[in-house]
Design a protein around this motif. Structure first.
Motif, PDB file in Angstrom:
ATOM      1  N   VAL A 149       1.113  -1.281   0.019  1.00 53.89           N
ATOM      2  CA  VAL A 149       0.062   0.125  -0.099  1.00 53.89           C
ATOM      3  C   VAL A 149       0.921   1.358   0.052  1.00 53.89           C
ATOM      4  O   VAL A 149       1.724   1.373   0.788  1.00 53.89           O
ATOM      5  CB  VAL A 149      -0.846   0.214   1.383  1.00 53.89           C
ATOM      6  N   VAL A 150       0.822   2.145  -0.946  1.00 50.06           N
ATOM      7  CA  VAL A 150       1.492   3.162  -1.198  1.00 50.06           C
ATOM      8  C   VAL A 150       0.661   4.438  -1.001  1.00 50.06           C
ATOM      9  O   VAL A 150      -0.302   4.641  -2.009  1.00 50.06           O
ATOM     10  CB  VAL A 150       2.348   3.475  -2.444  1.00 50.06           C
ATOM     11  N   TYR A 151       0.768   5.500   0.031  1.00 51.41           N
ATOM     12  CA  TYR A 151       0.191   6.548   0.062  1.00 51.41           C
ATOM     13  C   TYR A 151       0.461   7.756  -0.714  1.00 51.41           C
ATOM     14  O   TYR A 151       1.591   7.808  -1.182  1.00 51.41           O
ATOM     15  CB  TYR A 151       0.250   6.999   1.607  1.00 51.41           C
ATOM     16  N   GLY A 152      -0.627   8.541  -1.128  1.00 52.52           N
ATOM     17  CA  GLY A 152      -0.603   9.365  -2.173  1.00 52.52           C
ATOM     18  C   GLY A 152       0.622  10.652  -1.757  1.00 52.52           C
ATOM     19  O   GLY A 152       0.737  10.744  -0.271  1.00 52.52           O
ATOM     20  N   ASP A 153       0.974  11.470  -2.560  1.00 50.27           N
ATOM     21  CA  ASP A 153       1.913  12.501  -1.986  1.00 50.27           C
ATOM     22  C   ASP A 153       1.321  13.865  -1.569  1.00 50.27           C
ATOM     23  O   ASP A 153       1.959  14.862  -1.278  1.00 50.27           O
ATOM     24  CB  ASP A 153       2.849  12.841  -3.327  1.00 50.27           C
ATOM     25  N   PHE A 165       2.251  -5.432   3.625  1.00 51.98           N
ATOM     26  CA  PHE A 165       1.529  -6.344   4.758  1.00 51.98           C
ATOM     27  C   PHE A 165       1.626  -7.944   3.907  1.00 51.98           C
ATOM     28  O   PHE A 165       1.608  -8.112   2.976  1.00 51.98           O
ATOM     29  CB  PHE A 165       0.268  -6.023   4.392  1.00 51.98           C
ATOM     30  N   TYR A 166       1.983  -8.506   4.944  1.00 52.16           N
ATOM     31  CA  TYR A 166       2.117 -10.176   4.708  1.00 52.16           C
ATOM     32  C   TYR A 166       1.184 -10.739   5.543  1.00 52.16           C
ATOM     33  O   TYR A 166       0.838 -10.989   6.538  1.00 52.16           O
ATOM     34  CB  TYR A 166       3.615 -10.586   5.042  1.00 52.16           C
ATOM     35  N   PHE A 167       0.444 -11.715   4.827  1.00 49.89           N
ATOM     36  CA  PHE A 167      -0.673 -12.615   5.431  1.00 49.89           C
ATOM     37  C   PHE A 167      -1.022 -13.796   4.730  1.00 49.89           C
ATOM     38  O   PHE A 167      -0.413 -14.136   3.695  1.00 49.89           O
ATOM     39  CB  PHE A 167      -2.051 -11.816   5.268  1.00 49.89           C
ATOM     40  N   GLY A 168      -1.750 -14.601   5.481  1.00 50.19           N
ATOM     41  CA  GLY A 168      -2.147 -15.951   4.784  1.00 50.19           C
ATOM     42  C   GLY A 168      -3.492 -16.004   4.000  1.00 50.19           C
ATOM     43  O   GLY A 168      -3.853 -14.898   3.859  1.00 50.19           O
ATOM     44  N   ASP A 169      -3.949 -17.051   3.855  1.00 48.08           N
ATOM     45  CA  ASP A 169      -5.431 -17.189   3.246  1.00 48.08           C
ATOM     46  C   ASP A 169      -6.578 -16.674   4.003  1.00 48.08           C
ATOM     47  O   ASP A 169      -7.739 -16.242   3.355  1.00 48.08           O
ATOM     48  CB  ASP A 169      -5.661 -18.754   2.661  1.00 48.08           C
ATOM     49  N   ASP A 170      -6.313 -16.453   5.307  1.00 46.21           N
ATOM     50  CA  ASP A 170      -7.074 -16.049   6.083  1.00 46.21           C
ATOM     51  C   ASP A 170      -7.461 -14.330   6.106  1.00 46.21           C
ATOM     52  O   ASP A 170      -8.087 -13.636   6.737  1.00 46.21           O
ATOM     53  CB  ASP A 170      -7.237 -16.408   7.649  1.00 46.21           C
ATOM     54  N   TYR A 171      -6.479 -13.780   5.411  1.00 48.82           N
ATOM     55  CA  TYR A 171      -6.194 -12.240   5.620  1.00 48.82           C
ATOM     56  C   TYR A 171      -5.756 -11.527   6.556  1.00 48.82           C
ATOM     57  O   TYR A 171      -5.988 -10.502   6.781  1.00 48.82           O
ATOM     58  CB  TYR A 171      -7.550 -11.729   4.696  1.00 48.82           C
ATOM     59  N   ILE A 173      -3.219  -9.966   9.118  1.00 51.78           N
ATOM     60  CA  ILE A 173      -1.669  -9.786   8.992  1.00 51.78           C
ATOM     61  C   ILE A 173      -1.002 -10.314   9.894  1.00 51.78           C
ATOM     62  O   ILE A 173      -0.956 -10.601  11.172  1.00 51.78           O
ATOM     63  CB  ILE A 173      -1.617  -8.189   9.216  1.00 51.78           C
ATOM     64  N   ARG A 174       0.329 -11.022   9.521  1.00 48.92           N
ATOM     65  CA  ARG A 174       1.243 -11.675  10.363  1.00 48.92           C
ATOM     66  C   ARG A 174       2.449 -10.847  10.284  1.00 48.92           C
ATOM     67  O   ARG A 174       3.040 -11.206  11.366  1.00 48.92           O
ATOM     68  CB  ARG A 174       1.448 -12.854   9.876  1.00 48.92           C
ATOM     69  N   GLU A 175       2.744 -10.052   9.399  1.00 42.35           N
ATOM     70  CA  GLU A 175       4.034  -9.469   9.250  1.00 42.35           C
ATOM     71  C   GLU A 175       3.835  -8.023   8.430  1.00 42.35           C
ATOM     72  O   GLU A 175       3.000  -7.934   7.679  1.00 42.35           O
ATOM     73  CB  GLU A 175       5.251 -10.244   8.927  1.00 42.35           C
ATOM     74  N   TRP A 176       4.886  -7.082   8.734  1.00 39.19           N
ATOM     75  CA  TRP A 176       4.787  -5.977   8.005  1.00 39.19           C
ATOM     76  C   TRP A 176       6.057  -5.198   7.697  1.00 39.19           C
ATOM     77  O   TRP A 176       7.097  -5.327   8.517  1.00 39.19           O
ATOM     78  CB  TRP A 176       3.688  -4.942   8.276  1.00 39.19           C
ATOM     79  N   VAL A 177       6.177  -4.244   6.689  1.00 39.10           N
ATOM     80  CA  VAL A 177       7.543  -3.603   6.735  1.00 39.10           C
ATOM     81  C   VAL A 177       6.974  -2.046   6.388  1.00 39.10           C
ATOM     82  O   VAL A 177       6.053  -1.861   5.566  1.00 39.10           O
ATOM     83  CB  VAL A 177       8.372  -4.029   5.437  1.00 39.10           C
ATOM     84  N   PHE A 178       7.573  -1.280   6.916  1.00 36.24           N
ATOM     85  CA  PHE A 178       7.257   0.435   6.602  1.00 36.24           C
ATOM     86  C   PHE A 178       8.375   0.733   5.494  1.00 36.24           C
ATOM     87  O   PHE A 178       9.691   0.344   5.880  1.00 36.24           O
ATOM     88  CB  PHE A 178       7.353   1.052   7.862  1.00 36.24           C
ATOM     89  N   ARG A 179       8.208   1.520   4.602  1.00 34.31           N
ATOM     90  CA  ARG A 179       9.298   1.943   3.654  1.00 34.31           C
ATOM     91  C   ARG A 179       8.880   3.567   3.664  1.00 34.31           C
ATOM     92  O   ARG A 179       8.015   3.805   2.914  1.00 34.31           O
ATOM     93  CB  ARG A 179       9.155   1.249   2.267  1.00 34.31           C
ATOM     94  N   LYS A 180       9.641   4.386   3.973  1.00 36.62           N
ATOM     95  CA  LYS A 180       9.474   5.689   4.256  1.00 36.62           C
ATOM     96  C   LYS A 180       9.770   6.279   2.628  1.00 36.62           C
ATOM     97  O   LYS A 180      10.709   6.200   1.870  1.00 36.62           O
ATOM     98  CB  LYS A 180      10.447   6.443   5.267  1.00 36.62           C
ATOM     99  N   GLY A 181       8.781   7.046   2.198  1.00 39.69           N
ATOM    100  CA  GLY A 181       8.766   8.043   0.839  1.00 39.69           C
ATOM    101  C   GLY A 181       8.824   6.657  -0.210  1.00 39.69           C
ATOM    102  O   GLY A 181       9.237   7.015  -1.270  1.00 39.69           O
TER     103      GLY A 181
END
Length: 226
Positions: A149-153, A165-171, A173-181
Motif C-alpha cells: 500500500v502506497v500513500y499519495g504524495d 503487509f504479509y498474510f495468509g489465506d485468512d487475510y 496480517i502476520r508481518e509488515w514492513v514500513f518504507r519511508k517515501g
C-alpha cells in the motif's frame, strides 16, 4: 501543554500514517472486495461502527529502554486524551492546530500500529495497492501473500510512504514492513501477533523484530460500545 510532552512525543514517534478518519462502509460482497477490503473485514471493520470509545497504552521496548503513551479516543466526537510522562493533553481531531500537531502525529502513529488493517480501508481513496500471491515474509522467512500500500504524495503527516503487509489465506496480517517515501530499503520489519478480540475488532497486541531487540505492544486495550 508542557514542552516535556512534546519532546517525548516527538522522540518516540515510530512512524505516522495518513490522517484520514472512518468515512464509509466497505462493501461486503465477495465479488466487490479488493484485497484491502478483505483484510479489513478479516479484522472486523464491520464492528467498528459499534465502538464509541477506545482506550489503550502504546509501549515500546528497545534494548533496555521502555517507553509508553496512554490514549483515550472518543471515536464519535473525535476527542483524544493523551498522557506521557505524567503530562496529559486533551484535544479534538476536528480542530487540530499548530499547538497540538505533534501530539496528534503521535496519536495517528500509535493508532495506525493498532488499526492498520482497518485504517488502510478508510484511506483507500488516497492509496495505490499491489497484491502478490507469493512473497517471502521479512521476519519469519515464510512464504505468504503480500499487499503493498502506497500513500499519495498529498495530505497526512508522511505522504508517499509505503507499507508491505504479509498474510495468509485468512487475510490476517502476520508481518509488515514500513518504507519511508516508498524507498526500496525496508524499515521497521515486524511481526503481528498475540491477537485479541476488542469488541469484534482483531487487534495484534505484539510486534517484534527478528532478534526481538525491538518490541512494540499494546496493553490496557478497552472499547466501549455504548
Amino acid at each position: 501543554m508542557s514542552r516535556n510532552i512534546l519532546a517525548i512525543l516527538l522522540m518516540y514517534l515510530v512512524f505516522t500514517a495518513c490522517k484520514n478518519e472512518p468515512k464509509k462502509e466497505v462493501p461486503v460482497a465477495e465479488t466487490e472486495q479488493s484485497v484491502i477490503d478483505k483484510i479489513a473485514h478479516a479484522h472486523g471493520i464491520e464492528n467498528w461502527k459499534n465502538i464509541h470509545s477506545l482506550k489503550f497504552t502504546f509501549n515500546v521496548d528497545r534494548d533496555t529502554m521502555h517507553f509508553e503513551r496512554h490514549w483515550t479516543w472518543n471515536t464519535k466526537t473525535n476527542e483524544v486524551t493523551g498522557t506521557s510522562m505524567k503530562d496529559t493533553i486533551t484535544y479534538n481531531r476536528k480542530a487540530v492546530d499548530s499547538s497540538v500537531t505533534n501530539v496528534d502525529g503521535a496519536f495517528i502513529n500509535d493508532k495506525f500500529w493498532m488499526l492498520a488493517p482497518i485504517n488502510i480501508a478508510w484511506d483507500q481513496d488516497n492509496v495505490t495497492q499491489e497484491h502478490s500471491q507469493k512473497a517471502i515474509a521479512p521476519v519469519s522467512g515464510k512464504e505468504m501473500q503480500k499487499l503493498t500500500v502506497v500513500y499519495g504524495d498529498q495530505g497526512g503527516y508522511t505522504p508517499g510512504d509505503a507499507y508491505d503487509f504479509y498474510f495468509g489465506d485468512d487475510y490476517i496480517i502476520r508481518e509488515w514492513v514500513f518504507r519511508k517515501g516508498n524507498k526500496a530499503e525496508p524499515a521497521s520489519p515486524a511481526t503481528w501477533e498475540d491477537y485479541q478480540d476488542v469488541a469484534g475488532i482483531k487487534v495484534a497486541t505484539m510486534h517484534k523484530n527478528k532478534d526481538t531487540t525491538f518490541k512494540l505492544y499494546f496493553t490496557g486495550v478497552e472499547a466501549k460500545t455504548r
